[in-house]
Design a protein around this motif. Structure first.
Motif, PDB file in Angstrom:
ATOM      1  N   GLU A 111       0.829  -1.206   0.000  1.00 57.80           N
ATOM      2  CA  GLU A 111       0.000   0.000   0.000  1.00 57.80           C
ATOM      3  C   GLU A 111       0.867   1.261   0.000  1.00 57.80           C
ATOM      4  N   ALA A 112       1.957   1.235   0.747  1.00 55.17           N
ATOM      5  CA  ALA A 112       2.852   2.394   0.787  1.00 55.17           C
ATOM      6  C   ALA A 112       3.493   2.625  -0.575  1.00 55.17           C
ATOM      7  N   ILE A 113       3.947   1.559  -1.210  1.00 51.10           N
ATOM      8  CA  ILE A 113       4.560   1.677  -2.539  1.00 51.10           C
ATOM      9  C   ILE A 113       3.553   2.237  -3.535  1.00 51.10           C
ATOM     10  N   ALA A 114       2.335   1.726  -3.497  1.00 47.82           N
ATOM     11  CA  ALA A 114       1.305   2.211  -4.414  1.00 47.82           C
ATOM     12  C   ALA A 114       1.025   3.693  -4.185  1.00 47.82           C
ATOM     13  N   ALA A 115       0.985   4.121  -2.928  1.00 45.78           N
ATOM     14  CA  ALA A 115       0.713   5.532  -2.624  1.00 45.78           C
ATOM     15  C   ALA A 115       1.856   6.420  -3.089  1.00 45.78           C
ATOM     16  N   LEU A 116       3.076   5.984  -2.887  1.00 48.98           N
ATOM     17  CA  LEU A 116       4.227   6.780  -3.312  1.00 48.98           C
ATOM     18  C   LEU A 116       4.316   6.856  -4.831  1.00 48.98           C
ATOM     19  N   HIS A 117       4.035   5.769  -5.502  1.00 45.45           N
ATOM     20  CA  HIS A 117       4.027   5.765  -6.966  1.00 45.45           C
ATOM     21  C   HIS A 117       2.944   6.694  -7.488  1.00 45.45           C
ATOM     22  N   ALA A 118       1.767   6.631  -6.894  1.00 44.35           N
ATOM     23  CA  ALA A 118       0.662   7.492  -7.325  1.00 44.35           C
ATOM     24  C   ALA A 118       0.980   8.965  -7.087  1.00 44.35           C
ATOM     25  N   GLY A 142       4.205  -8.394  -6.549  1.00 42.81           N
ATOM     26  CA  GLY A 142       3.196  -7.723  -7.362  1.00 42.81           C
ATOM     27  C   GLY A 142       3.368  -6.225  -7.458  1.00 42.81           C
ATOM     28  N   VAL A 143       4.615  -5.738  -7.295  1.00 45.68           N
ATOM     29  CA  VAL A 143       4.849  -4.287  -7.313  1.00 45.68           C
ATOM     30  C   VAL A 143       5.890  -3.877  -8.353  1.00 45.68           C
ATOM     31  N   ALA A 144       6.361  -4.819  -9.149  1.00 47.40           N
ATOM     32  CA  ALA A 144       7.473  -4.532 -10.073  1.00 47.40           C
ATOM     33  C   ALA A 144       7.159  -3.396 -11.022  1.00 47.40           C
ATOM     34  N   GLN A 145       5.904  -3.300 -11.458  1.00 49.63           N
ATOM     35  CA  GLN A 145       5.534  -2.288 -12.448  1.00 49.63           C
ATOM     36  C   GLN A 145       5.648  -0.872 -11.911  1.00 49.63           C
ATOM     37  N   MET A 146       5.771  -0.714 -10.600  1.00 52.86           N
ATOM     38  CA  MET A 146       5.861   0.620 -10.007  1.00 52.86           C
ATOM     39  C   MET A 146       7.305   1.069  -9.786  1.00 52.86           C
ATOM     40  N   PHE A 147       8.262   0.193 -10.099  1.00 49.08           N
ATOM     41  CA  PHE A 147       9.678   0.505  -9.871  1.00 49.08           C
ATOM     42  C   PHE A 147      10.391   0.769 -11.191  1.00 49.08           C
ATOM     43  N   ASP A 148      11.251   1.786 -11.175  1.00 47.21           N
ATOM     44  CA  ASP A 148      12.060   2.111 -12.350  1.00 47.21           C
ATOM     45  C   ASP A 148      13.242   1.175 -12.508  1.00 47.21           C
TER      46      ASP A 148
END
Length: 236
Positions: A111-118, A142-148
């Motif tokens: 959830e934190a990763i999703a919020a920071l990406h958003a 399930g978070v790879a798409q949010m990382f550069d």
């Protein structure tokens, strides 16, 4: 702090539950190194950083902060360097597959990763695991798409605590080190932040580090990255 635009996370103990994920994997490798001798395997685990009395890895130990090459060198000191290099490749393959398969996300991390990406932050991982291991773990979570990007010890010339991963992330994103926050649970994460001139050194207590060991080098100490979106929003 208002100029922070990118965040580099350590992996184990920051995104992933270190204790739950890595004891069984380390134990399998130790038993192999000990030729199946349980007592010798426990001794290898101890020297690499596992505290059997407290049932956890010690902060800044080889297990907590080192690379697979460090573990191979510690457990196989009699093996010639060329052979140790080949063994390290095997360790990398094994830990990449098993680390991803057994990875246990820390509560609130997704959830934190999703919020920071958003919120528009550029996100990356800097770990002393292998690059392949980091990439497979991000996929498993399930978070790879949010990382550069993900930088393992084998993806830069010098692993943590050297500043190479932060410099590589800056080259990729066009950000300055002063615009990067480095987040981790061990002193080498914070040492890398200072060596690179990162804008923010964030310690988290979700891994092997303690408040006593981390606070002197951190700009802020959080319980986990679940608190990071709110902290950055309040300071922005």
């Amino acid at each position: 702090m208002r100029d922070i635009r990118g965040i580099l996370f350590d992996k184990d103990g920051t995104l992933v539950d270190f204790q739950a994920t890595w004891f069984a994997i380390g134990d399998m490798l130790a038993l192999q190194a000990a030729g199946g001798d349980r007592r010798k395997a426990d001794a290898l685990m101890t020297v690499a950083g596992y505290d059997f009395e407290r049932h956890c890895f010690r902060a800044d130990s080889v297990f907590a902060a080192g690379t697979n090459a460090d573990i191979v060198a510690l457990w196989y000191p009699q093996v010639p360097p060329a052979e140790r290099a080949a063994m390290t490749v095997g360790f990398d393959r094994f830990t990449a597959d098993e680390g991803a398969a057994q990875s246990v996300p820390l509560p609130g991390s997704r959830e934190a990763i999703a919020a920071l990406h958003a919120a528009g932050f550029r996100l990356g991982v800097a770990t002393n695991d292998s690059t392949g291991g980091a990439e497979k773990t991000l996929l498993a979570l399930g978070v790879a798409q949010m990382f550069d990007a993900a930088y393992g010890y084998d993806g830069v010339a010098n692993p943590k605590p050297a500043p190479d991963a932060i410099h590589a992330f800056c080259d990729l994103t066009g950000l300055r080190p002063s615009q990067i926050a480095m987040v981790g649970d061990n002193r080498h994460d914070l040492e890398m932040a200072h060596a690179a001139g990162a804008g923010l050194a964030v310690a988290v207590l979700s891994g092997t580090g303690t408040r006593e060991s981390l606070a002197p080098m951190a700009d802020v100490v959080l319980d986990s990255i679940a608190e990071l979106p709110g902290f950055l929003a309040a300071k922005g």
